[in-house]
Each structure stands twice: as structure tokens, then as C-alpha cells.
Design a protein around this motif. Structure first.
Motif, short mmCIF file in Angstrom:
data_model
loop_
_atom_site.label_atom_id
_atom_site.label_comp_id
_atom_site.label_asym_id
_atom_site.label_seq_id
_atom_site.Cartn_x
_atom_site.Cartn_y
_atom_site.Cartn_z
N ARG A 187 14.01 -3.87 -25.23
CA ARG A 187 14.25 -2.46 -25.53
C ARG A 187 13.25 -1.56 -24.82
O ARG A 187 13.25 -0.34 -25.02
CB ARG A 187 14.18 -2.23 -27.04
N ALA A 188 12.39 -2.16 -24.00
CA ALA A 188 11.43 -1.39 -23.20
C ALA A 188 11.12 -2.16 -21.93
O ALA A 188 11.12 -3.39 -21.92
CB ALA A 188 10.15 -1.13 -23.99
N VAL A 189 10.87 -1.41 -20.85
CA VAL A 189 10.62 -2.03 -19.55
C VAL A 189 9.49 -1.30 -18.83
O VAL A 189 9.47 -0.07 -18.80
CB VAL A 189 11.89 -1.98 -18.66
N ILE A 190 8.55 -2.07 -18.29
CA ILE A 190 7.63 -1.51 -17.31
C ILE A 190 8.35 -1.61 -15.96
O ILE A 190 8.62 -2.71 -15.48
CB ILE A 190 6.30 -2.27 -17.27
N VAL A 191 8.68 -0.48 -15.37
CA VAL A 191 9.49 -0.50 -14.16
C VAL A 191 8.61 -0.65 -12.91
O VAL A 191 8.73 -1.61 -12.17
CB VAL A 191 10.33 0.79 -14.06
N ILE A 192 7.71 0.31 -12.69
CA ILE A 192 6.78 0.22 -11.56
C ILE A 192 5.38 0.60 -12.02
O ILE A 192 5.20 1.18 -13.10
CB ILE A 192 7.19 1.14 -10.39
N GLU A 193 4.40 0.29 -11.21
CA GLU A 193 3.04 0.76 -11.44
C GLU A 193 2.42 1.18 -10.12
O GLU A 193 2.69 0.60 -9.07
CB GLU A 193 2.19 -0.30 -12.14
N ILE A 194 1.64 2.22 -10.17
CA ILE A 194 0.88 2.71 -9.02
C ILE A 194 -0.59 2.59 -9.41
O ILE A 194 -1.01 3.15 -10.43
CB ILE A 194 1.27 4.17 -8.69
N TYR A 195 -1.37 1.84 -8.64
CA TYR A 195 -2.70 1.47 -9.09
C TYR A 195 -3.72 1.49 -7.95
O TYR A 195 -3.37 1.44 -6.76
CB TYR A 195 -2.66 0.08 -9.72
N ARG A 196 -5.00 1.60 -8.34
CA ARG A 196 -6.09 1.61 -7.37
C ARG A 196 -6.56 0.17 -7.10
O ARG A 196 -6.87 -0.57 -8.02
CB ARG A 196 -7.28 2.41 -7.90
N LYS A 197 -6.62 -0.19 -5.83
CA LYS A 197 -7.22 -1.45 -5.41
C LYS A 197 -7.63 -1.24 -3.96
O LYS A 197 -6.88 -1.50 -3.05
CB LYS A 197 -6.23 -2.61 -5.54
N ASP A 198 -8.82 -0.75 -3.78
CA ASP A 198 -9.38 -0.25 -2.52
C ASP A 198 -8.66 1.00 -2.03
O ASP A 198 -9.25 1.89 -1.46
CB ASP A 198 -9.47 -1.31 -1.41
N TRP A 226 -4.66 3.32 -3.10
CA TRP A 226 -3.55 3.34 -4.04
C TRP A 226 -2.44 2.40 -3.56
O TRP A 226 -2.04 2.43 -2.41
CB TRP A 226 -2.99 4.75 -4.20
N ARG A 227 -1.95 1.58 -4.47
CA ARG A 227 -0.89 0.63 -4.17
C ARG A 227 0.25 0.81 -5.15
O ARG A 227 0.10 1.43 -6.21
CB ARG A 227 -1.41 -0.82 -4.24
N ILE A 228 1.40 0.24 -4.82
CA ILE A 228 2.57 0.32 -5.69
C ILE A 228 3.13 -1.07 -5.90
O ILE A 228 3.12 -1.91 -4.98
CB ILE A 228 3.65 1.26 -5.10
N LYS A 267 13.12 5.99 -7.56
CA LYS A 267 12.89 6.41 -6.19
C LYS A 267 11.53 7.07 -6.08
O LYS A 267 11.21 7.97 -6.85
CB LYS A 267 14.00 7.39 -5.76
N VAL A 268 10.70 6.59 -5.15
CA VAL A 268 9.38 7.16 -4.91
C VAL A 268 9.41 7.80 -3.53
O VAL A 268 9.74 7.14 -2.55
CB VAL A 268 8.28 6.07 -4.97
N TYR A 269 9.05 9.08 -3.48
CA TYR A 269 9.26 9.77 -2.20
C TYR A 269 8.40 11.03 -2.10
O TYR A 269 7.73 11.45 -3.03
CB TYR A 269 10.73 10.14 -2.04
N GLN A 270 8.49 11.62 -0.94
CA GLN A 270 7.78 12.85 -0.61
C GLN A 270 8.64 13.61 0.40
O GLN A 270 9.39 12.99 1.17
CB GLN A 270 6.42 12.50 0.01
N LYS A 293 0.86 -1.19 0.00
CA LYS A 293 0.00 0.00 0.00
C LYS A 293 0.90 1.24 0.00
O LYS A 293 1.80 1.38 0.83
CB LYS A 293 -0.90 0.00 1.23
N LEU A 294 0.61 2.16 -0.90
CA LEU A 294 1.44 3.34 -1.05
C LEU A 294 1.33 4.27 0.17
O LEU A 294 2.30 4.96 0.52
CB LEU A 294 1.05 4.09 -2.33
N GLU A 295 0.17 4.27 0.82
CA GLU A 295 -0.06 5.17 1.95
C GLU A 295 0.85 4.89 3.14
O GLU A 295 0.98 5.71 4.04
CB GLU A 295 -1.52 5.11 2.38
N LYS A 296 1.51 3.72 3.14
CA LYS A 296 2.45 3.41 4.21
C LYS A 296 3.73 4.23 4.10
O LYS A 296 4.50 4.34 5.05
CB LYS A 296 2.78 1.92 4.18
N TYR A 297 3.94 4.84 2.93
CA TYR A 297 5.19 5.54 2.67
C TYR A 297 5.01 7.03 2.39
O TYR A 297 5.93 7.81 2.61
CB TYR A 297 5.91 4.89 1.48
#
Length: 426
Positions: A131-142, A144-146, A109-112, A8-12
């Protein structure tokens, strides 16, 4: 964090405040970074939420992109994203034939401010021929998650675009190079197509063969100062007072136009150079491009010199330039050429000080003259919101090497860009 990690992104971070995502790479290829804002089906149903080098923010600024050393910084305002944007996918792709496996490292780096950051690291050993990479995703599931994805594609940006339901329009006039993205036919948001074609500066200058020699020194300086993906308006202001006569006769003025135009071709989406002459009065001329640049110095320049008056009056043209760019949404780089005889100290100082609140950078250059007045004191001039101007003088514009010229022309511009971004001016 390692590949496959989710939380969960809200932890950070505080989800109601701006979040930064820095992506920095060490490698020898030309790398592109992109954030795809997709719907619940994982499709790019509204291409205004594809944020990358040619579209640096979403409609309301919920997502934005800026350049930093060896990479980019995305700024996210999750609470302002429309419900239809369900997932933000951050990607890296290569423009060329090299592979991700050849890079040295990629750090995300994901930060505030004031919060502990989430650090994600990859190296070339994590990939092979992608030649291409999906590095991270931030998504809704109840909430926002990472998730740390680190999944690759053999294709580049085009493969990513296809994966998210887009397609590319081909440039029928040249080759099969992707020209622009097109929304999936099943969806229609009414938004304009997003330009993704990135043509090398050398390719752009092919129609002006004797400018091609300028590519190598300019590109070297752009890379050195992390300005390769910078988008900006470019303007040229040229002194046409009586003392400039010899420089019109010996070709110096045309040389100035020639060496400034590649900056506009590189920075400006329309590839055109905004252009002013000034003496006692000033006049905005027709924009200069690769088709008409040899006409920028008119054959009857003496007549134009007489019409605009024989002495310097910098405030008149400075005000015209400010009026032209005061509402710009992207930075403006203005190259201002004079051979001296600069007076009106107080008025010039006031105009430059007031303009320091606008996204306009002034690069003043003296060409073999004298008495540059207040221009020589710009670096120590106080009272400005940001340091928005620089000055240097050359004995002979035609004799200075291209390497030195571009190094000096771009010396202060990146510092100014960084400062106005910090202050939220763009």
C-alpha cells in the motif's frame, strides 16, 4: 529506466537550477505522494522537510509540491538544501484498503527545461499487496545521484513514516486514525508537527447532517478537476442591498451559505468560511463553520440591511477582501454573490486588475437579478496579469442542481491555479 538503476544526476540536469519530478498515476484508489527529506541516518530528523498534501513546501522553498493532471509535481532546488538533508525519497501511498498492485500504471519523470528527461515506469504487475512504495531517491554521494528503487511496504503512509523514524499521534477523541506526525524523541528541531490526517469530506460534514447530500456532487467535481488536495482560503461575499430582501425571506441566502461552506471545509485547513455582507458599506462577519452556519443569516437581517445601506457599492467590499488576502501564502477563492444593480464600472475594473497580481480568484455569481454591468465582461477584460475572475448568472439559486452548481463554481478556478503556479505567484 528499470528498477535498481542508479546514476549521477548531473548527467541529465544542471544541479544548480530547479529540477522537476512529475509523478502521475492511473488507478482507482486515492493516492498520496510525498517527498521525505532525511538525514545521513535515513531519518526524518526535521519534519519540515516532509513535503506532501498538508505541507506543500520546505522552510525556504527548496522543495515544493503542486498538483498536475492525475498526480503531482515536485520542484527541487538542490543547491539550497541544508547539509543535514542528505537524501530525498519520493513515495506513493494509498489512503484506503486497496493495494498498489491494483493500479494500472505509475510514471515518474525527472527533468529540466530544455534537457532530456529521465523516465521511470511501473505497473500494478510490479507489486502485489503493498500500500506504499518508495519510487525513487535522490541522494548525496560525492555528488547528487538518482536511484530507481520501486520498493514497497504493506502499510500505507503510516508505514513509510515509521520507516523514516517518525511516529503518529492518535486522535483520542475519535478513533485510531493518524492525526499528525511527531518527530522522533531522539531529535528535536523545534519545528511544529506536520498534520497528516486526511478525513473525508463526508466524515467532516457528519456534524451538519443536512449538508451531507452535498458531498457526492462536490467530490465528483473535485476529482474531475484534480482539486482534491488543493489548499486554499475560501471567502463568501453576500449582497445585502434592499433588492435582496426577497432572497433573505425565501431562504436563498441561507442556501448560498450552506452550499459554499463545504468548499471551505474541503479547501481550508481550519474548515472555516471567511464572510462579508455589503450594501452601501460593508462589514466582515464572524467566520462561518459547521457549528454556526445556521446563524450566518441573522434573525434581524433587516436591521443589518439598514445599517449597511440599501444600494450596491461593490468597490468598498472588494477592497476589504483584497486587504484580507493580500499577504496570503496560499490561494484564496472568493465567491461573490449579487442580484445586480452593479455600477462603478471603472473602479471595479481597476480593483480586479490590480488584484490580478495577488493569489486571489473571484467567482462572481448573479442570483436572479439584472444589470450586472462590468461583471458580465470579466472574461474579455484586458490588462490583467492573469485572468483572475469569472461570472455566471442563475435565475434561481435554490433550483439549480448541486451537480451543475459545483461544476460552474469550479469551472475557472483550476485554470487560474495552473496559471499562477506557472508565474510563481504561490
Amino acid at each position: 529506466m528499470i528498477r535498481g538503476w542508479k546514476d549521477k544526476l548531473e548527467k541529465y540536469v544542471n544541479l544548480n537550477e530547479e529540477i522537476c519530478v512529475d509523478m502521475q498515476i492511473c488507478g482507482n484508489a486515492e493516492y498520496d505522494f510525498c517527498c521525505f527529506g532525511v538525514d545521513r541516518e535515513g531519518k526524518l530528523s526535521d519534519d519540515r522537510y516532509m513535503v506532501f498534501y498538508n505541507q506543500r513546501q520546505s522552510p525556504e522553498g527548496e522543495l515544493s509540491l503542486e498538483d498536475i493532471g492525475n498526480g503531482v509535481r515536485f520542484k527541487l532546488k538542490l543547491s539550497k538544501l541544508p547539509e543535514k538533508i542528505n537524501r530525498l525519497i519520493f513515495t506513493l501511498s494509498i489512503d484506503g484498503t486497496q493495494t498498489v498492485g491494483e493500479m494500472q500504471s505509475l510514471t515518474t519523470k525527472v527533468y529540466q527545461a530544455g534537457k532530456e528527461s529521465i523516465d521511470l515506469g511501473l505497473t500494478g504487475k510490479d507489486f502485489s499487496n503493498e500500500r506504499a512504495v518508495i519510487v525513487i531517491e535522490i541522494y548525496r554521494k560525492d555528488t547528487w545521484r538518482i536511484g530507481f528503487v520501486a520498493g514497497g511496504f504493506d502499510g500505507g503512509l503510516s508505514a513509510l513514516l515509521k520507516h523514516f523514524g517518525g511516529e503518529e499521534i492518535k486522535d483520542e477523541n475519535t478513533d485510531d486514525t493518524p492525526k499528525e506526525t511527531k518527530k522522533p524523541e531522539a531529535t528535536n528541531t523545534g519545528s511544529e508537527s506536520v498534520t497528516v490526517k486526511k478525513v473525508s469530506l463526508e466524515k467532516k460534514l457528519e456534524k451538519a447532517p443536512h449538508l451531507v447530500s452535498l458531498v457526492k456532487p462536490l467530490v465528483f467535481e473535485l476529482k474531475k478537476k484534480n482539486l482534491e488536495t488543493t489548499v486554499a482560503r475560501v471567502g463568501l461575499v453576500l449582497d445585502i442591498s434592499g433588492s435582496m430582501s426577497q432572497r433573505f425571506k425565501n431562504g436563498t441566502v441561507q442556501e448560498i451559505v450552506n452550499k459554499t461552506l463545504p468548499l471551505a471545509v474541503q479547501f481550508d485547513d481550519d474548515g472555516e468560511l471567511d464572510f462579508w455582507y455589503y450594501g452601501t458599506t460593508a462589514r466582515r462577519m464572524k467566520s462561518v463553520n459547521l457549528d454556526n452556519y445556521m446563524e450566518a443569516v441573522p434573525a434581524d437581517w433587516k436591521r443589518l440591511m439598514m445599517e449597511l445601506g440599501g444600494r450596491n457599492n461593490e468597490p468598498t467590499v472588494l477592497k476589504m477582501v483584497v486587504d484580507a488576502y493580500k499577504n496570503t501564502k496560499i490561494p484564496a477563492y472568493v465567491l461573490f454573490i449579487t442580484d445586480g444593480g452593479v455600477n462603478n464600472k471603472k473602479e471595479i475594473q481597476n480593483i480586479i486588475t490590480e488584484a490580478s497580481h495577488l493569489p486571489i480568484f473571484w467567482q462572481f455569481v448573479g442570483v436572479g437579478g439584472q444589470n450586472y454591468g462590468i461583471l458580465e465582461k470579466l472574461n474579455t477584460m484586458t490588462g490583467r496579469y492573469v485572468d483572475n475572475a469569472g461570472f455566471f448568472a442563475l435565475d434561481d439559486f435554490k433550483k439549480v442542481s448541486n451537480e451543475e452548481l459545483y461544476a460552474r463554481l469550479l469551472e475557472e478556478f483550476p485554470k487560474w491555479l495552473e496559471e499562477i503556479r506557472k508565474k510563481g505567484m504561490i
